[in-house]
Structure formats: structure tokens, C-alpha cells
Design an enzyme around this catalytic site. Structure first.
Site, PDB file in Angstrom:
ATOM      1  N   TRP A 198       0.746  -1.270  -0.106  1.00 57.22           N
ATOM      2  CA  TRP A 198      -0.050   0.032   0.034  1.00 57.22           C
ATOM      3  C   TRP A 198       0.953   1.415   0.120  1.00 57.22           C
ATOM      4  O   TRP A 198       1.926   1.407   0.706  1.00 57.22           O
ATOM      5  CB  TRP A 198      -0.808   0.005   1.236  1.00 57.22           C
ATOM      6  CG  TRP A 198      -1.558   1.476   1.517  1.00 57.22           C
ATOM      7  CD1 TRP A 198      -0.800   2.237   2.317  1.00 57.22           C
ATOM      8  CD2 TRP A 198      -2.739   1.871   1.265  1.00 57.22           C
ATOM      9  NE1 TRP A 198      -1.828   3.439   2.389  1.00 57.22           N
ATOM     10  CE2 TRP A 198      -2.890   3.212   1.993  1.00 57.22           C
ATOM     11  CE3 TRP A 198      -3.856   1.330   0.449  1.00 57.22           C
ATOM     12  CZ2 TRP A 198      -4.157   3.931   1.665  1.00 57.22           C
ATOM     13  CZ3 TRP A 198      -4.984   1.961   0.455  1.00 57.22           C
ATOM     14  CH2 TRP A 198      -5.251   3.356   0.794  1.00 57.22           C
ATOM     15  N   MET A 199       0.295   2.277  -0.600  1.00 62.45           N
ATOM     16  CA  MET A 199       1.123   3.510  -0.510  1.00 62.45           C
ATOM     17  C   MET A 199      -0.197   4.749  -0.634  1.00 62.45           C
ATOM     18  O   MET A 199      -1.121   4.739  -1.247  1.00 62.45           O
ATOM     19  CB  MET A 199       1.819   4.005  -1.896  1.00 62.45           C
ATOM     20  CG  MET A 199       2.424   5.358  -2.067  1.00 62.45           C
ATOM     21  SD  MET A 199       3.513   5.672  -3.311  1.00 62.45           S
ATOM     22  CE  MET A 199       2.143   5.912  -4.650  1.00 62.45           C
ATOM     23  N   ASN A 200       0.321   5.763   0.217  1.00 64.07           N
ATOM     24  CA  ASN A 200      -0.715   6.932   0.070  1.00 64.07           C
ATOM     25  C   ASN A 200       0.468   8.318   0.097  1.00 64.07           C
ATOM     26  O   ASN A 200       0.938   8.022  -0.695  1.00 64.07           O
ATOM     27  CB  ASN A 200      -1.682   7.077   1.075  1.00 64.07           C
ATOM     28  CG  ASN A 200      -1.065   6.805   2.744  1.00 64.07           C
ATOM     29  OD1 ASN A 200      -0.833   6.123   3.186  1.00 64.07           O
ATOM     30  ND2 ASN A 200      -1.396   8.029   3.482  1.00 64.07           N
ATOM     31  N   ASP A 201       0.225   9.148   1.152  1.00 62.28           N
ATOM     32  CA  ASP A 201       0.737  10.376   0.699  1.00 62.28           C
ATOM     33  C   ASP A 201       2.362  10.308   0.212  1.00 62.28           C
ATOM     34  O   ASP A 201       3.065   9.621   1.102  1.00 62.28           O
ATOM     35  CB  ASP A 201       0.575  11.411   1.928  1.00 62.28           C
ATOM     36  CG  ASP A 201      -0.832  11.281   2.656  1.00 62.28           C
ATOM     37  OD1 ASP A 201      -1.696  10.813   1.947  1.00 62.28           O
ATOM     38  OD2 ASP A 201      -0.934  12.002   3.595  1.00 62.28           O
ATOM     39  N   TRP A 251      -4.420   0.293   4.038  1.00 60.84           N
ATOM     40  CA  TRP A 251      -3.507   0.943   4.900  1.00 60.84           C
ATOM     41  C   TRP A 251      -3.374   0.489   6.224  1.00 60.84           C
ATOM     42  O   TRP A 251      -3.950  -0.556   6.890  1.00 60.84           O
ATOM     43  CB  TRP A 251      -4.629   2.062   5.100  1.00 60.84           C
ATOM     44  CG  TRP A 251      -3.608   3.236   5.882  1.00 60.84           C
ATOM     45  CD1 TRP A 251      -2.874   4.293   5.658  1.00 60.84           C
ATOM     46  CD2 TRP A 251      -3.889   3.280   7.380  1.00 60.84           C
ATOM     47  NE1 TRP A 251      -2.725   5.211   6.498  1.00 60.84           N
ATOM     48  CE2 TRP A 251      -3.130   4.482   7.650  1.00 60.84           C
ATOM     49  CE3 TRP A 251      -4.118   2.430   8.519  1.00 60.84           C
ATOM     50  CZ2 TRP A 251      -2.787   4.819   9.105  1.00 60.84           C
ATOM     51  CZ3 TRP A 251      -4.021   2.997   9.839  1.00 60.84           C
ATOM     52  CH2 TRP A 251      -3.185   4.070  10.076  1.00 60.84           C
ATOM     53  N   PHE A 298       4.285   8.588  10.082  1.00 56.58           N
ATOM     54  CA  PHE A 298       3.319   9.234   9.253  1.00 56.58           C
ATOM     55  C   PHE A 298       4.138  10.316   8.536  1.00 56.58           C
ATOM     56  O   PHE A 298       5.178  10.419   8.406  1.00 56.58           O
ATOM     57  CB  PHE A 298       2.041  10.017  10.135  1.00 56.58           C
ATOM     58  CG  PHE A 298       0.999   9.148  10.637  1.00 56.58           C
ATOM     59  CD1 PHE A 298       1.203   7.773  10.575  1.00 56.58           C
ATOM     60  CD2 PHE A 298      -0.154   9.607  10.767  1.00 56.58           C
ATOM     61  CE1 PHE A 298       0.024   6.872  10.891  1.00 56.58           C
ATOM     62  CE2 PHE A 298      -1.227   8.887  11.036  1.00 56.58           C
ATOM     63  CZ  PHE A 298      -0.986   7.493  11.275  1.00 56.58           C
ATOM     64  N   ASP A 351       2.175  16.112  10.154  1.00 60.89           N
ATOM     65  CA  ASP A 351       2.514  16.708   8.708  1.00 60.89           C
ATOM     66  C   ASP A 351       3.402  18.031   8.672  1.00 60.89           C
ATOM     67  O   ASP A 351       3.151  18.964   8.049  1.00 60.89           O
ATOM     68  CB  ASP A 351       1.486  16.748   8.027  1.00 60.89           C
ATOM     69  CG  ASP A 351       0.209  15.702   7.846  1.00 60.89           C
ATOM     70  OD1 ASP A 351       0.808  14.456   8.126  1.00 60.89           O
ATOM     71  OD2 ASP A 351      -0.959  15.705   7.378  1.00 60.89           O
ATOM     72  N   TRP A 361      -9.529   8.770   0.022  1.00 61.95           N
ATOM     73  CA  TRP A 361     -10.254   7.972   1.102  1.00 61.95           C
ATOM     74  C   TRP A 361     -11.499   7.229   1.109  1.00 61.95           C
ATOM     75  O   TRP A 361     -11.844   6.203   1.794  1.00 61.95           O
ATOM     76  CB  TRP A 361      -9.894   8.657   2.353  1.00 61.95           C
ATOM     77  CG  TRP A 361      -8.429   8.923   2.661  1.00 61.95           C
ATOM     78  CD1 TRP A 361      -7.887  10.080   3.036  1.00 61.95           C
ATOM     79  CD2 TRP A 361      -7.417   7.850   3.336  1.00 61.95           C
ATOM     80  NE1 TRP A 361      -6.299  10.059   3.369  1.00 61.95           N
ATOM     81  CE2 TRP A 361      -6.148   8.669   3.472  1.00 61.95           C
ATOM     82  CE3 TRP A 361      -7.494   6.638   3.306  1.00 61.95           C
ATOM     83  CZ2 TRP A 361      -5.156   8.134   3.878  1.00 61.95           C
ATOM     84  CZ3 TRP A 361      -6.274   5.996   3.866  1.00 61.95           C
ATOM     85  CH2 TRP A 361      -4.994   6.574   3.988  1.00 61.95           C
TER      86      TRP A 361
END
Length: 514
Positions: free
Chosen positions: A142-145, A169, A201, A263, A320
Site C-alpha cells: 500500500w502507498m498513500n501520501d 492502509w 506518518f 504533517d 480515502w
């Protein structure tokens, strides 16, 4: 009778010895402890322990133990009834230690106990029909931001939220890839892994040219959120141009009573001669000027220290609402194409322009050019490319005469289509993917997206089409729209239409992208 008994004993002993010889040095030993807990002892270590995953299963908790110390923990949806795919646990670096795993929350009857295996290889060859060709994706997982994007010594570093233990996720790490041209990417080992402060994160990286932090001139310093019950900010640094990172010994470096506190974006502020950190706190922000009007352009980040003073951005290309359910399994999610950001003014307001980065021109193969044509009702092209693999760019210029709606449909022989149009009465650009292909995985997916436009008499449009995405850039990036699509075969036909008048397509070019 005694002789017979001894003979039988000898025979049985011989048979047992044969079977024992075959079972000498088994790869691992499984010991079930009851209540969903088991111990797996690694006897003949190889590079990977391959774990079978079932995405519908609940998460099991795993603790990797080396010489009685927990060195890693992870949550994995271990297969109970069927195997969807395998994920690797890297065992390298523990050659001289006794390795075992403590499995929790997984029943003794689960199929995973029969299917897990040790191997020196893990096959990462592409098995996905929807995997993009020229958008970055992880090899598996999985990959997100996108995270920590930084440029140094001719190399673009892309870090990203990454789960190496499944295609949904969880288990957030910083994955890592590098490029010298923003187009071709090389996968690198995981950069930052979870620790006692939590999972890793999103965050940012800077190049400390003047050694202001004391780690060394030119050090790459990463700032990221450590996420556990609370979110705190941590730091790591690299002295080998991003190949490896060492975590700061006195993490966390910043804490808060706010539950959502994450973040960190760090940049050098010349006016005050110091580093500035901006954080996201809470769940709201001041929803006013969009940089992309599609459903699938999220968590945009720019490269720190980019050459020539450029502001080059990249985004996570998903949403999402359905990211965990899109119809892929070997991997999930890709990134947008890189975009150069600039500002422009219209009617006294300042807006962000998002233009495809010039490096994307390197992708272009042979140009196929169509003669100019007029559209008063419809105009059809039966074939966009003679060898269409679903990866191409369309570039067109439209001159309106008196049409109220200027539109076209990309479609295939299966009847799957994307309807794209300008509504000049409402001054909106639209993309409708409700019939684009596979849409049933989420009720939030088959939608119409809209962007405001200025409504000029001449319009230019660049459309980047990949195996599972469409990215539209209007009027040199004055508006952008990114949407995922999952057609069962490439869109290779286009039909133009007009409502309330007519228009001319004065230039139409198609490039197969390499």
C-alpha cells in the site's frame, strides 16, 4: 516371539529414521499456544518469510523476535480461509541470531499455517492489468501520501507512506524511490520504519547546506510525525545522500495536547534566518481555492531544494472514500504526474497554476496528428492509436463559434466511456466517469467532477491517459482535474459533440507515451 518383537522394533525404528531424515532441519517450527496465539521458530533462515494474506480477514498482530528481543512488530491480515497474495518479511541482518515470531489474534485452524513459507526470493513482477505505466507505484503493498520529497546532487528523492505488509492502509513506513528525471524511478530500501514512538506518518525533508543542525554540512534532515495514541514530531538525518537515515536520539522534538497534530513541513526563511515548521493541527482548514478539481488528487507535496527555483509538486492519486477497495491487489495507489506550480491573476484574484512538468515531454513517442475539423453535432474518430496500450497523451486546441457545450467521449469497444465537456453557459469543465469501466467497488466512485473555467473563445487541453487514470490540464494549467478510471480495455475511440452551436478543433495530436 522375542526375536520377532526385536525385528519389528528394528523395522519401525528404521522407518522412523527415514522420515526423520526427510524432516531434518525443517524451515520453521509452529507451536500453537491456544487463545489465538502461536510461536513460529525459524530453523533454516532464508531472506524472506512469506506471509499469506486474505484481505477480508481481520488483522493479526505479529512480533518479530531476535535473541528474545522484539525487533519489529506489524499488523497483517493473515489468511484464514483463502490466500489473496503473499507479503514478505525481510529477515536479512539477523543471520547470527535466533529468530522467531509471536502471532496473536489468529486461530490455529487458519490456512496461513499451511501456506507460509521461507524463500530467498520474492516475485515483484507486475501482475496487475491496471498498474500505471508512467505514474509511480510501489512494487507491492500500500502507498498513500508522498513524504519528504527533496532534491540533492542531481537526484529527486520521493518518500511515501508505505505498508509493506499488505495492500491496505496500515504499518506506516517511509518507502523510498529515486529519479534523475522525474519520469523513471528506482525503488530503494525502506527509509524510516516504525519504532517505540509509533508508526511513521507524513513529513518533509530539507538539505542542511550550512550545517545549522550540527549533523554535518549537506545532511538531509527528515521531519515526520510519530503516530501512536498521540501524535508527536520526530527527526532523522542522513549523511549518505538519503540512502540511510539515523533517528535523532532525543525524539520526539515537538509535542502537543492536540490529538491531531501532524504533517510537519519545514523550510528556510531568509528574512528571519531560521527554519520554519508548519503543522496540520485539528481536522479543518480555511476548503477556498482548489489546485485540482478531480476526486483523486490528494496530499500534494513540493520538492524541497528543487533546481532552478522550481516548485515541482506530486500528489497521491486516490481518495480515502475508496482507496482500500480499488480493483488491484498486488499494490494499491499511484502518484500523479509531476507538476510545476506558479501563480496567475484573474479578475483581481490570485490563483495557482498547475502545469505538467516539462520532463513529461520525454515520454512522448511518435506524434499522430489529425487535420482540423468542425463539430456542429458530432464528429467521430474510430481509432486514436493503431497500437493502443492505454498510455497516451492528447493535446488539442478548440476554437468556439457559438456552442454552449463543447464535449467529447473517450470510449472502447465494451461500451465503457468517459464523458468530458465544457459547459460555457455555466462556465464549468466536467468529467463524468460513471460509465468508465469497473465502478461497482464503491458507491462514491461513479461521479461527475466539475471545475470552474473562464470561458474563453479558444481553449487548450492536455489529457494524460494511463492504465487507470485521466489527468486533464486546461489552458496551460489554469485548471487541472485528476480522476481514476478502470476500463476493461483501453479507450481507443473518441466522439466529439456540440450543443447549442458549433466549434472547431484546430489542432489535435495524440502521443503514445513510452
Amino acid at each position: 516371539l522375542l526375536t520377532v518383537r526385536w525385528t519389528l522394533t528394528f523395522i519401525i525404528g528404521t522407518i522412523w529414521s527415514v522420515f526423520s531424515c526427510q524432516a531434518i532441519n525443517p524451515p520453521f517450527v509452529i507451536k500453537h499456544l491456544g487463545d489465538g496465539q502461536s510461536i513460529v521458530q525459524i530453523e533454516n533462515q532464508k531472506k524472506f518469510l512469506l506471509l499469506p494474506v486474505e484481505e477480508a480477514a481481520p488483522e493479526a498482530k505479529l512480533y518479530m523476535i531476535a535473541d528474545n528481543d522484539v525487533v519489529r512488530n506489524m499488523n497483517v491480515r493473515l489468511a484464514i480461509n483463502k490466500v489473496d497474495y503473499f507479503v514478505p518479511v525481510d529477515l536479512s541482518g539477523f543471520d547470527n541470531k535466533s529468530l522467531s515470531f509471536n502471532f496473536q489474534l489468529i486461530p490455529d485452524t487458519a490456512i496461513c499455517w499451511d501456506e507460509m513459507k521461507l524463500s530467498n526470493e520474492f516475485d515483484t513482477s507486475n501482475r496487475e492489468s491496471f498498474r500505471p505505466l508512467y505514474h509511480f507505484t510501489p512494487q507491492y503493498g500500500w502507498m498513500n501520501d508522498p513524504n519528504g520529497m527533496v532534491y540533492k546532487d542531481g537526484v529527486y528523492h520521493l518518500f511515501y507512506q508505505y505498508n509493506p505488509y499488505g495492500s491496505m492502509w496500515g504499518n506506516m513506513h517511509w518507502g523510498h524511490a529515486t529519479s534523475t528525471d522525474l519520469v523513471n524511478w528506482e525503488h530503494q530500501p525502506i527509509a524510516i520504519a516504525p519504532d517505540a514512538l509509533g508508526t511513521i506518518f507524513s513529513g518533509s525533508c530539507v538539505v542542511d547546506k550550512d550545517n545549522t543542525a550540527g549533523f554535518g554540512a549537506g545532511a538531509i534532515i527528515a521531519f515526520y510525525t510519530s503516530a501512536s495514541d498521540r501524535q508527536v514530531q520526530s527527526m532523522a538525518y542522513s549523511l549518505d545522500n538519503g540512502k540511510t537515515f539515523k533517528k535523532y536520539a532525543r525524539n520526539p522534538i515537538l509535542t502537543s495536547t492536540q490529538r491531531d497534530f501532524r504533517d510537519p513541513k519545514v523550510f528556510w526563511h531568509d528574512a528571519t534566518d531560521k527554519w520554519i515548521m508548519i503543522l496540520a493541527v485539528g481536522q479543518e482548514m480555511q476548503n477556498t481555492k482548489w489546485m485540482d478539481w478531480g476526486k483523486d488528487h490528494y496530499a500534494t507535496v513540493t520538492w524541497s531544494n528543487a533546481p532552478e527555483g522550481r516548485h515541482i509538486a506530486l500528489a497521491w492519486m486516490s481518495n480515502w472514500q475508496y482507496a482500500n477497495n480499488v480493483p488491484t491487489t498486488q499494490y494499491r495507489s499511484g502518484n500523479s504526474v509531476p507538476r510545476d506550480l506558479s501563480l496567475y491573476t484573474s479578475a483581481g484574484e490570485t490563483y495557482l497554476k498547475s502545469s505538467p512538468s516539462r520532463e513529461l515531454l520525454k515520454l512522448r513517442g511518435k506524434e499522430e496528428k489529425k487535420h482540423s475539423f468542425k463539430v456542429d453535432r458530432t464528429y467521430n474518430m474510430d481509432k486514436l492509436l493503431s497500437d493502443n496500450t492505454g498510455t497516451y497523451e492528447i493535446e488539442m486546441t478548440i476554437k468556439n463559434r457559438n456552442a454552449e457545450v463543447i464535449g467529447f467521449q473517450l470510449f472502447n469497444s465494451k461500451g465503457e466511456e468517459v464523458d468530458i465537456y465544457y459547459n460555457l453557459v455555466e462556465k464549468k469543465f466536467a468529467m463524468d466517469r460513471s460509465k468508465s469501466g469497473v465502478v461497482s467497488f464503491s458507491s462514491d466512485f461513479p461521479v461527475l467532477t466539475l471545475a470552474p473555467i473562464e470561458g474563453n473563445s479558444e481553449m487548450t487541453l492536455r489529457l494524460f491517459v494511463d492504465k487507470s487514470s485521466l489527468e486533464a490540464f486546461g489552458d496551460d494549467g489554469r485548471f487541472a482535474m485528476t480522476n481514476l478510471v478502470f476500463p476493461s480495455e483501453p479507450y481507443n475511440r473518441i466522439s466529439f459533440y456540440a450543443k447549442g452551436g458549433s466549434y472547431a478543433v484546430s489542432s489535435f495530436k495524440v502521443y503514445k507515451l513510452k
